[in-house]
Design a protein around this motif. Structure first.
Motif, PDB file in Angstrom:
ATOM      1  N   TRP A  98      48.091  37.089  53.687  1.00 25.46           N
ATOM      2  CA  TRP A  98      48.772  36.339  52.626  1.00 25.46           C
ATOM      3  C   TRP A  98      48.700  34.836  52.898  1.00 25.46           C
ATOM      4  O   TRP A  98      48.469  34.044  51.986  1.00 25.46           O
ATOM      5  CB  TRP A  98      50.232  36.780  52.499  1.00 25.46           C
ATOM      6  N   ARG A 101      45.329  33.584  52.059  1.00 24.04           N
ATOM      7  CA  ARG A 101      45.135  33.604  50.607  1.00 24.04           C
ATOM      8  C   ARG A 101      45.811  32.414  49.950  1.00 24.04           C
ATOM      9  O   ARG A 101      45.233  31.753  49.088  1.00 24.04           O
ATOM     10  CB  ARG A 101      45.684  34.915  50.036  1.00 24.04           C
ATOM     11  N   GLN A 115      47.444  35.819  39.667  1.00 24.49           N
ATOM     12  CA  GLN A 115      47.074  37.079  40.320  1.00 24.49           C
ATOM     13  C   GLN A 115      47.851  37.249  41.625  1.00 24.49           C
ATOM     14  O   GLN A 115      48.331  38.336  41.946  1.00 24.49           O
ATOM     15  CB  GLN A 115      45.563  37.143  40.586  1.00 24.49           C
ATOM     16  N   ALA A 116      47.987  36.162  42.368  1.00 23.21           N
ATOM     17  CA  ALA A 116      48.756  36.221  43.619  1.00 23.21           C
ATOM     18  C   ALA A 116      50.212  36.581  43.325  1.00 23.21           C
ATOM     19  O   ALA A 116      50.807  37.399  44.028  1.00 23.21           O
ATOM     20  CB  ALA A 116      48.666  34.889  44.358  1.00 23.21           C
ATOM     21  N   SER A 118      51.324  38.299  40.765  1.00 23.51           N
ATOM     22  CA  SER A 118      51.356  39.713  40.376  1.00 23.51           C
ATOM     23  C   SER A 118      51.297  40.622  41.597  1.00 23.51           C
ATOM     24  O   SER A 118      52.054  41.586  41.705  1.00 23.51           O
ATOM     25  CB  SER A 118      50.194  40.036  39.434  1.00 23.51           C
ATOM     26  N   ASP A 119      50.385  40.299  42.515  1.00 21.73           N
ATOM     27  CA  ASP A 119      50.266  41.101  43.729  1.00 21.73           C
ATOM     28  C   ASP A 119      51.539  41.023  44.561  1.00 21.73           C
ATOM     29  O   ASP A 119      52.009  42.029  45.098  1.00 21.73           O
ATOM     30  CB  ASP A 119      49.071  40.624  44.556  1.00 21.73           C
ATOM     31  N   ARG A 122      54.317  43.086  42.962  1.00 24.91           N
ATOM     32  CA  ARG A 122      54.090  44.523  43.158  1.00 24.91           C
ATOM     33  C   ARG A 122      54.495  44.933  44.582  1.00 24.91           C
ATOM     34  O   ARG A 122      55.216  45.914  44.771  1.00 24.91           O
ATOM     35  CB  ARG A 122      52.625  44.867  42.878  1.00 24.91           C
ATOM     36  N   GLU A 123      54.048  44.180  45.575  1.00 26.52           N
ATOM     37  CA  GLU A 123      54.383  44.508  46.964  1.00 26.52           C
ATOM     38  C   GLU A 123      55.882  44.351  47.228  1.00 26.52           C
ATOM     39  O   GLU A 123      56.481  45.145  47.964  1.00 26.52           O
ATOM     40  CB  GLU A 123      53.577  43.639  47.921  1.00 26.52           C
TER      41      GLU A 123
END
Length: 166
Positions: A98, A101, A115-116, A118-119, A122-123
């Motif tokens: 992470w 990223r 996108q980051a 969203s990811d 989710r996590e």
């Protein structure tokens, strides 16, 4: 009186936030220091203290991480002043990924930032579900580890917000 008792709700991780807010407003009206303007100095001071406790309780219970830490605190697990580090190699590796990223993201690349986000959401959701289960099962050690992980995820979210603002 603990925070849950103050609001007359069950000491559970899952809290009805709308109900909590209604209870908070009712208690706030009843305890507000202005209602004690003609009272003795002692009663005025008590009103201010009760209002402070009410505000602290509300903000703690409204926040999922604060609520989880508070529940563990009621069970004798104090995470407020701990210096313990997480010993989960898989999560530590994910943290490094992470970090890389986020460092590689460009402030103007809103698609990659989205996108980051969203990811991360989710996590975070998976971790919160695990935390809720661990608290329900009184698995305090694993719940404490999940809280540590979620703190990292929230910090990462703030970093993404700062990058987006830049």
């Amino acid at each position: 009186m603990n925070h849950f008792e103050l609001f007359a709700i069950e000491p559970e991780y899952a809290v009805d936030l709308a109900d909590l807010q209604v209870r908070y407003r009712k208690l706030q009206q009843a305890m507000h220091p202005d209602r004690f303007a003609n009272a003795s100095e002692r009663d005025k001071l008590l009103a201010v203290q009760r209002t402070s406790q009410l505000n602290d309780a509300y903000h703690t219970l409204r926040d999922p991480l604060g609520r989880a830490e508070y529940i563990l605190g009621l069970r004798g697990v104090d995470m407020q002043h701990e210096q313990k580090t997480l010993q989960d190699p898989e999560f530590l590796m994910a943290q490094m990924e992470w970090r890389e990223r986020v460092e590689e993201l460009n402030a103007g690349d809103f698609t990659a930032i989205d996108q980051a986000y969203s990811d991360l959401e989710r996590e975070t959701k998976v971790l919160q579900e695990q935390l809720e289960q661990q608290i329900a099962e009184a698995d305090n050690d694993e719940a404490a580890n999940s809280i540590r992980k979620l703190k990292f995820m929230h910090k990462l979210g703030r970093e993404l917000e700062a990058l987006e603002d830049a």
